[in-house]
Design a protein around this motif. Structure first.
Motif, PDB file in Angstrom:
ATOM      1  N   VAL A  44      -0.017  -6.520   5.036  1.00 17.52           N
ATOM      2  CA  VAL A  44       0.197  -5.270   4.314  1.00 17.52           C
ATOM      3  C   VAL A  44       1.629  -4.812   4.537  1.00 17.52           C
ATOM      4  CG1 VAL A  44      -0.456  -2.840   4.154  1.00 17.52           C
ATOM      5  CG2 VAL A  44      -2.206  -4.574   4.529  1.00 17.52           C
ATOM      6  N   VAL A  45       2.280  -4.431   3.451  1.00 24.07           N
ATOM      7  CA  VAL A  45       3.589  -3.780   3.517  1.00 24.07           C
ATOM      8  C   VAL A  45       3.357  -2.354   3.038  1.00 24.07           C
ATOM      9  CG1 VAL A  45       5.939  -3.707   2.613  1.00 24.07           C
ATOM     10  CG2 VAL A  45       4.866  -5.906   3.104  1.00 24.07           C
ATOM     11  N   TRP A  46       3.752  -1.397   3.851  1.00 23.11           N
ATOM     12  CA  TRP A  46       3.544   0.008   3.522  1.00 23.11           C
ATOM     13  C   TRP A  46       4.711   0.545   2.708  1.00 23.11           C
ATOM     14  CZ3 TRP A  46      -1.045   2.170   4.143  1.00 23.11           C
ATOM     15  CH2 TRP A  46      -1.937   1.578   5.030  1.00 23.11           C
ATOM     16  N   GLU A  47       4.420   1.523   1.883  1.00 22.93           N
ATOM     17  CA  GLU A  47       5.422   2.149   1.016  1.00 22.93           C
ATOM     18  C   GLU A  47       6.631   2.626   1.813  1.00 22.93           C
ATOM     19  OE1 GLU A  47       5.670   6.040  -1.930  1.00 22.93           O
ATOM     20  OE2 GLU A  47       3.883   5.687  -0.717  1.00 22.93           O
ATOM     21  N   CYS A  48       6.404   3.233   2.983  1.00 22.68           N
ATOM     22  CA  CYS A  48       7.522   3.764   3.774  1.00 22.68           C
ATOM     23  C   CYS A  48       8.408   2.642   4.314  1.00 22.68           C
ATOM     24  CB  CYS A  48       7.010   4.653   4.903  1.00 22.68           C
ATOM     25  SG  CYS A  48       5.954   3.809   6.098  1.00 22.68           S
ATOM     26  N   GLU A  49       7.878   1.439   4.441  1.00 19.38           N
ATOM     27  CA  GLU A  49       8.664   0.303   4.935  1.00 19.38           C
ATOM     28  C   GLU A  49       9.582  -0.271   3.862  1.00 19.38           C
ATOM     29  OE1 GLU A  49       5.519  -1.441   8.225  1.00 19.38           O
ATOM     30  OE2 GLU A  49       5.399  -2.171   6.159  1.00 19.38           O
ATOM     31  N   THR A  50       9.368   0.113   2.609  1.00 17.85           N
ATOM     32  CA  THR A  50      10.197  -0.424   1.529  1.00 17.85           C
ATOM     33  C   THR A  50      11.443   0.414   1.289  1.00 17.85           C
ATOM     34  OG1 THR A  50       9.052   0.824  -0.209  1.00 17.85           O
ATOM     35  CG2 THR A  50       8.167  -1.352   0.370  1.00 17.85           C
ATOM     36  N   ARG A  51      11.561   1.529   1.973  1.00 15.09           N
ATOM     37  CA  ARG A  51      12.699   2.427   1.743  1.00 15.09           C
ATOM     38  C   ARG A  51      13.994   1.906   2.360  1.00 15.09           C
ATOM     39  NH1 ARG A  51      10.701   7.724   0.136  1.00 15.09           N
ATOM     40  NH2 ARG A  51       8.444   7.511  -0.070  1.00 15.09           N
ATOM     41  N   ARG A  56      -3.748   5.788   3.499  1.00  9.41           N
ATOM     42  CA  ARG A  56      -3.799   6.458   4.789  1.00  9.41           C
ATOM     43  C   ARG A  56      -3.075   5.696   5.899  1.00  9.41           C
ATOM     44  NH1 ARG A  56      -3.985  10.860   3.124  1.00  9.41           N
ATOM     45  NH2 ARG A  56      -4.672  11.739   5.069  1.00  9.41           N
ATOM     46  N   HIS A  57      -1.787   5.520   5.741  1.00 15.08           N
ATOM     47  CA  HIS A  57      -0.967   4.860   6.755  1.00 15.08           C
ATOM     48  C   HIS A  57      -0.943   5.736   8.003  1.00 15.08           C
ATOM     49  CE1 HIS A  57       3.192   3.058   7.917  1.00 15.08           C
ATOM     50  NE2 HIS A  57       2.214   2.562   8.643  1.00 15.08           N
ATOM     51  N   HIS A  58      -1.580   5.263   9.050  1.00 11.47           N
ATOM     52  CA  HIS A  58      -1.736   6.047  10.278  1.00 11.47           C
ATOM     53  C   HIS A  58      -0.372   6.358  10.908  1.00 11.47           C
ATOM     54  CE1 HIS A  58      -3.689   7.608  13.805  1.00 11.47           C
ATOM     55  NE2 HIS A  58      -2.929   6.842  14.566  1.00 11.47           N
ATOM     56  N   GLY A  59      -0.144   7.618  11.176  1.00 13.62           N
ATOM     57  CA  GLY A  59       1.085   8.053  11.828  1.00 13.62           C
ATOM     58  C   GLY A  59       2.266   8.231  10.898  1.00 13.62           C
ATOM     59  N   CYS A  60       2.065   8.090   9.609  1.00 12.60           N
ATOM     60  CA  CYS A  60       3.168   8.190   8.645  1.00 12.60           C
ATOM     61  C   CYS A  60       3.233   9.608   8.077  1.00 12.60           C
ATOM     62  CB  CYS A  60       2.959   7.187   7.520  1.00 12.60           C
ATOM     63  SG  CYS A  60       4.248   7.240   6.255  1.00 12.60           S
ATOM     64  N   GLN A  61       4.440  10.086   7.885  1.00 12.88           N
ATOM     65  CA  GLN A  61       4.616  11.433   7.353  1.00 12.88           C
ATOM     66  C   GLN A  61       4.142  11.553   5.912  1.00 12.88           C
ATOM     67  OE1 GLN A  61       8.736  12.500   7.262  1.00 12.88           O
ATOM     68  NE2 GLN A  61       9.326  10.791   5.962  1.00 12.88           N
ATOM     69  N   TYR A  62       4.065  10.444   5.201  1.00 13.38           N
ATOM     70  CA  TYR A  62       3.656  10.474   3.801  1.00 13.38           C
ATOM     71  C   TYR A  62       2.141  10.417   3.633  1.00 13.38           C
ATOM     72  CZ  TYR A  62       8.574   9.417   3.346  1.00 13.38           C
ATOM     73  OH  TYR A  62       9.930   9.451   3.450  1.00 13.38           O
ATOM     74  N   ALA A  63       1.408  10.197   4.710  1.00 14.73           N
ATOM     75  CA  ALA A  63      -0.058  10.112   4.654  1.00 14.73           C
ATOM     76  C   ALA A  63      -0.671  11.464   4.997  1.00 14.73           C
ATOM     77  CB  ALA A  63      -0.557   9.029   5.591  1.00 14.73           C
ATOM     78  N   HIS A 113       0.823  -1.204   0.000  1.00 14.96           N
ATOM     79  CA  HIS A 113       0.000   0.000   0.000  1.00 14.96           C
ATOM     80  C   HIS A 113       0.855   1.252   0.000  1.00 14.96           C
ATOM     81  CE1 HIS A 113      -3.706  -2.028   0.297  1.00 14.96           C
ATOM     82  NE2 HIS A 113      -3.801  -2.144   1.608  1.00 14.96           N
ATOM     83  N   GLY A 114       0.436   2.227  -0.776  1.00 15.75           N
ATOM     84  CA  GLY A 114       1.034   3.551  -0.741  1.00 15.75           C
ATOM     85  C   GLY A 114       0.530   4.280   0.489  1.00 15.75           C
ATOM     86  N   CYS A 115       1.413   4.913   1.219  1.00 15.59           N
ATOM     87  CA  CYS A 115       1.041   5.573   2.477  1.00 15.59           C
ATOM     88  C   CYS A 115       0.011   6.675   2.267  1.00 15.59           C
ATOM     89  CB  CYS A 115       2.288   6.136   3.154  1.00 15.59           C
ATOM     90  SG  CYS A 115       3.454   4.860   3.645  1.00 15.59           S
TER      91      CYS A 115
END
Length: 125
Positions: free
Chosen positions: A101-108, A57-64, A51-53
């Motif tokens: 779910v793997v979030w976009e920010c976790e792939t960095r 809507r990745h809760h608590g993520c700066q990209y959401a 999922h893209g943050c």
């Protein structure tokens, strides 16, 4: 928004590459499953969404972040995305699949991504 891709995104390619290097075999975007999961591991009955943050809507993520303009358009659209995610997850669980779910920010961070995927697969065995 027409240029936003649904598949073969940079985060998805990172997850696919990492899974393949770990010796995991998967199917891509199975249309016969609710939500057309990004990666499907039939052996483990696992569906993995990348999922893209912002979009999911990745809760608590700066990209959401929430856009500052056209809120009457964006708020219902983003809310419907998260609602659809919950519906698809419930439908997959009802069919006997596990959903992760793997979030976009976790792939960095490549090492953190490998640790997360290893943890997911270890729980399945």
């Amino acid at each position: 928004m027409g240029r936003i891709r649904a598949r073969d995104t940079k985060p998805e390619l990172a997850v696919r590459s990492q899974c393949h290097s770990m010796g995991l075999r998967f199917r891509l975007h199975r249309k016969d499953l609710p939500g057309s999961p990004d990666l499907v591991f039939p052996k483990h009955r696992l569906c993995l969404f990348v999922h893209g943050c912002f979009w999911h809507r990745h809760h608590g993520c700066q990209y959401a972040y929430t856009p500052k303009s056209r809120l009457e358009f964006w708020l219902p659209k983003l809310a419907r995305n998260t609602e659809r995610d919950k519906e698809n997850e419930a439908a997959l669980v009802a069919l006997g699949w596990r959903v992760m779910v793997v979030w976009e920010c976790e792939t960095r961070n490549k090492q953190a991504l490998q640790n997360k995927l290893s943890g997911i697969i270890e729980r399945l065995d």
